[in-house]
Design a protein around this motif. Sequence first.
Motif, PDB file in Angstrom:
ATOM      1  N   LYS A  73     -51.105 -45.257  -2.531  1.00  0.00           N
ATOM      2  CA  LYS A  73     -50.464 -45.884  -1.565  1.00  0.00           C
ATOM      3  C   LYS A  73     -49.687 -45.117  -0.935  1.00  0.00           C
ATOM      4  O   LYS A  73     -48.991 -45.464  -0.105  1.00  0.00           O
ATOM      5  CB  LYS A  73     -49.857 -47.180  -2.025  1.00  0.00           C
ATOM      6  CG  LYS A  73     -51.066 -48.240  -2.623  1.00  0.00           C
ATOM      7  CD  LYS A  73     -49.969 -49.431  -3.232  1.00  0.00           C
ATOM      8  CE  LYS A  73     -50.937 -50.465  -3.655  1.00  0.00           C
ATOM      9  NZ  LYS A  73     -50.341 -51.791  -4.209  1.00  0.00           N
ATOM     10  N   SER A  74     -49.674 -43.716  -1.055  1.00  0.00           N
ATOM     11  CA  SER A  74     -48.632 -42.871  -0.439  1.00  0.00           C
ATOM     12  C   SER A  74     -49.386 -41.621   0.273  1.00  0.00           C
ATOM     13  O   SER A  74     -50.819 -41.788   0.545  1.00  0.00           O
ATOM     14  CB  SER A  74     -47.888 -42.149  -1.543  1.00  0.00           C
ATOM     15  OG  SER A  74     -48.884 -41.071  -2.069  1.00  0.00           O
ATOM     16  N   LYS A  75     -48.774 -40.824   1.022  1.00  0.00           N
ATOM     17  CA  LYS A  75     -49.210 -39.714   1.913  1.00  0.00           C
ATOM     18  C   LYS A  75     -49.886 -38.604   0.867  1.00  0.00           C
ATOM     19  O   LYS A  75     -50.598 -37.627   1.427  1.00  0.00           O
ATOM     20  CB  LYS A  75     -48.288 -38.832   2.588  1.00  0.00           C
ATOM     21  CG  LYS A  75     -47.154 -38.373   1.729  1.00  0.00           C
ATOM     22  CD  LYS A  75     -45.848 -37.727   2.342  1.00  0.00           C
ATOM     23  CE  LYS A  75     -46.217 -36.650   3.095  1.00  0.00           C
ATOM     24  NZ  LYS A  75     -45.049 -35.999   3.865  1.00  0.00           N
ATOM     25  N   TYR A  76     -49.921 -38.867  -0.330  1.00  0.00           N
ATOM     26  CA  TYR A  76     -50.504 -38.011  -1.417  1.00  0.00           C
ATOM     27  C   TYR A  76     -52.134 -38.516  -1.523  1.00  0.00           C
ATOM     28  O   TYR A  76     -52.544 -37.594  -2.479  1.00  0.00           O
ATOM     29  CB  TYR A  76     -49.806 -37.584  -2.567  1.00  0.00           C
ATOM     30  CG  TYR A  76     -48.308 -37.080  -2.078  1.00  0.00           C
ATOM     31  CD1 TYR A  76     -48.052 -35.752  -1.812  1.00  0.00           C
ATOM     32  CD2 TYR A  76     -47.116 -38.035  -2.817  1.00  0.00           C
ATOM     33  CE1 TYR A  76     -46.991 -35.403  -1.263  1.00  0.00           C
ATOM     34  CE2 TYR A  76     -45.910 -37.234  -2.356  1.00  0.00           C
ATOM     35  CZ  TYR A  76     -45.897 -36.095  -1.744  1.00  0.00           C
ATOM     36  OH  TYR A  76     -44.718 -35.595  -1.422  1.00  0.00           O
ATOM     37  N   GLU A  77     -52.590 -39.449  -1.395  1.00  0.00           N
ATOM     38  CA  GLU A  77     -53.686 -40.033  -1.608  1.00  0.00           C
ATOM     39  C   GLU A  77     -54.991 -39.306  -1.498  1.00  0.00           C
ATOM     40  O   GLU A  77     -55.956 -39.314  -2.081  1.00  0.00           O
ATOM     41  CB  GLU A  77     -53.892 -41.516  -1.034  1.00  0.00           C
ATOM     42  CG  GLU A  77     -54.165 -41.402   0.562  1.00  0.00           C
ATOM     43  CD  GLU A  77     -54.540 -42.877   0.892  1.00  0.00           C
ATOM     44  OE1 GLU A  77     -54.912 -43.365   0.268  1.00  0.00           O
ATOM     45  OE2 GLU A  77     -54.142 -42.933   2.325  1.00  0.00           O
ATOM     46  N   LYS A  78     -54.757 -38.167  -0.298  1.00  0.00           N
ATOM     47  CA  LYS A  78     -55.940 -37.392  -0.174  1.00  0.00           C
ATOM     48  C   LYS A  78     -56.008 -36.270  -1.000  1.00  0.00           C
ATOM     49  O   LYS A  78     -56.726 -35.542  -1.063  1.00  0.00           O
ATOM     50  CB  LYS A  78     -55.820 -37.112   1.386  1.00  0.00           C
ATOM     51  CG  LYS A  78     -54.593 -36.135   1.688  1.00  0.00           C
ATOM     52  CD  LYS A  78     -54.640 -35.678   3.303  1.00  0.00           C
ATOM     53  CE  LYS A  78     -53.371 -34.947   3.549  1.00  0.00           C
ATOM     54  NZ  LYS A  78     -53.547 -34.783   5.023  1.00  0.00           N
TER      55      LYS A  78
ATOM     56  N   ASP B 285     -41.488 -39.976  -1.762  1.00  0.00           N
ATOM     57  CA  ASP B 285     -42.585 -40.876  -1.145  1.00  0.00           C
ATOM     58  C   ASP B 285     -43.283 -41.844  -2.268  1.00  0.00           C
ATOM     59  O   ASP B 285     -44.115 -42.621  -1.886  1.00  0.00           O
ATOM     60  CB  ASP B 285     -43.828 -40.414  -0.429  1.00  0.00           C
ATOM     61  CG  ASP B 285     -44.218 -41.037   0.629  1.00  0.00           C
ATOM     62  OD1 ASP B 285     -43.606 -41.625   1.597  1.00  0.00           O
ATOM     63  OD2 ASP B 285     -45.543 -41.012   0.768  1.00  0.00           O
TER      64      ASP B 285
ATOM     65  N   ASN C 188     -52.802 -26.833   0.101  1.00  0.00           N
ATOM     66  CA  ASN C 188     -52.633 -27.063   1.403  1.00  0.00           C
ATOM     67  C   ASN C 188     -52.537 -25.584   2.030  1.00  0.00           C
ATOM     68  O   ASN C 188     -51.345 -24.927   1.836  1.00  0.00           O
ATOM     69  CB  ASN C 188     -51.406 -27.507   1.718  1.00  0.00           C
ATOM     70  CG  ASN C 188     -51.103 -27.880   3.304  1.00  0.00           C
ATOM     71  OD1 ASN C 188     -51.945 -27.756   3.827  1.00  0.00           O
ATOM     72  ND2 ASN C 188     -49.756 -28.091   3.626  1.00  0.00           N
TER      73      ASN C 188
ATOM     74  N   ASP D 221     -35.307 -39.318   7.705  1.00  0.00           N
ATOM     75  CA  ASP D 221     -36.660 -39.649   6.595  1.00  0.00           C
ATOM     76  C   ASP D 221     -35.871 -40.617   5.731  1.00  0.00           C
ATOM     77  O   ASP D 221     -36.831 -41.146   4.689  1.00  0.00           O
ATOM     78  CB  ASP D 221     -36.726 -38.319   5.911  1.00  0.00           C
ATOM     79  CG  ASP D 221     -38.211 -38.204   5.558  1.00  0.00           C
ATOM     80  OD1 ASP D 221     -39.021 -39.159   5.760  1.00  0.00           O
ATOM     81  OD2 ASP D 221     -38.321 -37.260   4.484  1.00  0.00           O
TER      82      ASP D 221
ATOM     83  N   ARG E 258     -37.522 -42.078  -0.025  1.00  0.00           N
ATOM     84  CA  ARG E 258     -37.495 -40.574   0.442  1.00  0.00           C
ATOM     85  C   ARG E 258     -35.884 -40.279   0.448  1.00  0.00           C
ATOM     86  O   ARG E 258     -35.497 -39.375   1.174  1.00  0.00           O
ATOM     87  CB  ARG E 258     -38.105 -40.619   1.732  1.00  0.00           C
ATOM     88  CG  ARG E 258     -39.307 -40.598   2.043  1.00  0.00           C
ATOM     89  CD  ARG E 258     -40.136 -40.474   3.030  1.00  0.00           C
ATOM     90  NE  ARG E 258     -41.410 -40.808   3.210  1.00  0.00           N
ATOM     91  CZ  ARG E 258     -42.323 -40.456   4.344  1.00  0.00           C
ATOM     92  NH1 ARG E 258     -41.714 -40.109   5.215  1.00  0.00           N
ATOM     93  NH2 ARG E 258     -43.652 -40.804   3.991  1.00  0.00           N
TER      94      ARG E 258
ATOM     95  N   GLY F  59     -40.732 -44.045   4.856  1.00  0.00           N
ATOM     96  CA  GLY F  59     -41.400 -44.122   3.167  1.00  0.00           C
ATOM     97  C   GLY F  59     -41.267 -45.850   2.952  1.00  0.00           C
ATOM     98  O   GLY F  59     -41.300 -46.572   4.005  1.00  0.00           O
TER      99      GLY F  59
END
Length: 460
Positions: free
Chosen positions: A424-429, A366, A329, A350, A359, A354
């Motif tokens: 299934k999380s924000k990290y999939e990309k 997450d 990133n 926060d 979180r 999630g």
Amino acid sequence: MTNNNSTRIFLVLLLQFTFFLTYGQDGWEMLFNGKDFSNFEQLNGNAKYKIEKGEMIGTSRLNTPNSFMATKKAYGDFILEFDVFVENGLNSGVQFRSLSLPEYMDGRVHGYQCEIETSDRKWAGGIYDEARRGWLYPLSRNSQGQNAFKPGEWNHYRIEAIGNNIRTWINGIQCANLVDDVTASGFIAFQVHSIHQEDLEGKIVKWKNIRIKTSDLEKERNNVALYAPEISYLQNQLTPNEVRKGWRLLWNGKTTEGWRGAKLDAFPEKGWVMEDGTLSVLSSGGAESRNGGDIVTTAAFSNFELSVDFKLTKGANSGIKYFVDPELNKGEGSAIGLEFQVLDDKEHPDAKMGKNGNRTVGSLYDLIRAENLENSRGKNFNGINKWNNARIVVKDGHVEHWLNNVKVVEFDRFSQTFKALVEKSKYEKWENFGVIPEGLILLQDHGDNVSFRSIKVREF
């Protein structure tokens, strides 16, 4: 022989016999004489103490504070032994190097306590810092010590407090192996814990054979058991045992050596301060990586054990990341890696985002919710504006998160389960998230004031 001479000889022999009983042949002294409380004073609560058959007996009383039968004398370095019997359901303990000061919580007893308990948690023999820091040495990392105490029986305790080493044994099995230097001297006290349930009123705890040794201690020390891990609270220092086992400080407590900005070649010029052995990220209104930005180690790690003390201010958010790849990133926001969440669960929004609490503090952010994996008493969090310890252990694919020495997360980063969680999380990309062979360790700037210290690591 005259009557006077006979009397003198008799008195000399009586004094020698009394000395033998009191101090023994090897310097041991009876701390409690089994007859009266002339060398003690009761502090704080109003539980009843009495003496029967040479035993000190404490009886629980409803709705009174913790009660302590305390020595009038202070002790520094010593070895203390005693036998204790406690009725089921009653909690107790023995204070040592403890204090009662008018300026501290109106005289509330505070200091080290060796735990006496009958609960399923099995932390008898652990070290609790009464009315101060909470649990210093729970037995969650010492399974053999957890089984030392025998409910419903007399148990033999041994406490060694020599220098900054504090160690305990029950029935010959080592329970605690603590290194701490906060209090060097104080009284010894026998606790009857406060109770608020009517069915616990009138329960008793009994002590006998209470003896102490204060000289020639080195030759009297027990050997340290391999199954009792050393836990140290020395600030930005390593113990000789830690050095021998390969630990090293990741932050020396003074300089930026070994660290740089996650998106910089050098350490950030603003946003982070080092003062009095504490490394703090400053508040910037909650903006993620907008002030000084995240900082990372200059070295990469694969199999390791990491220990970090952290302190949150009210409403704060941060994190300790590992297997970080700064190249993932380059834009706004934090660098990417697995994260031990550092968060004020009560005040920061926060915590409610999630999925299922993943979180909250101690969680694998997450992905996996932190929960007490040792017993049902909830996470062992010390609180806001207090120091807490994060411990991360990585051995090949196996990863553990520990919060104040209680395990809260466990997973295999190479498993199909982990892969499904990532998808299934924000990290999939992010390609290869969490499975790279090695990566950097990161302290996060999430725009809130959070402090760190005693950052240390060993590699496997």
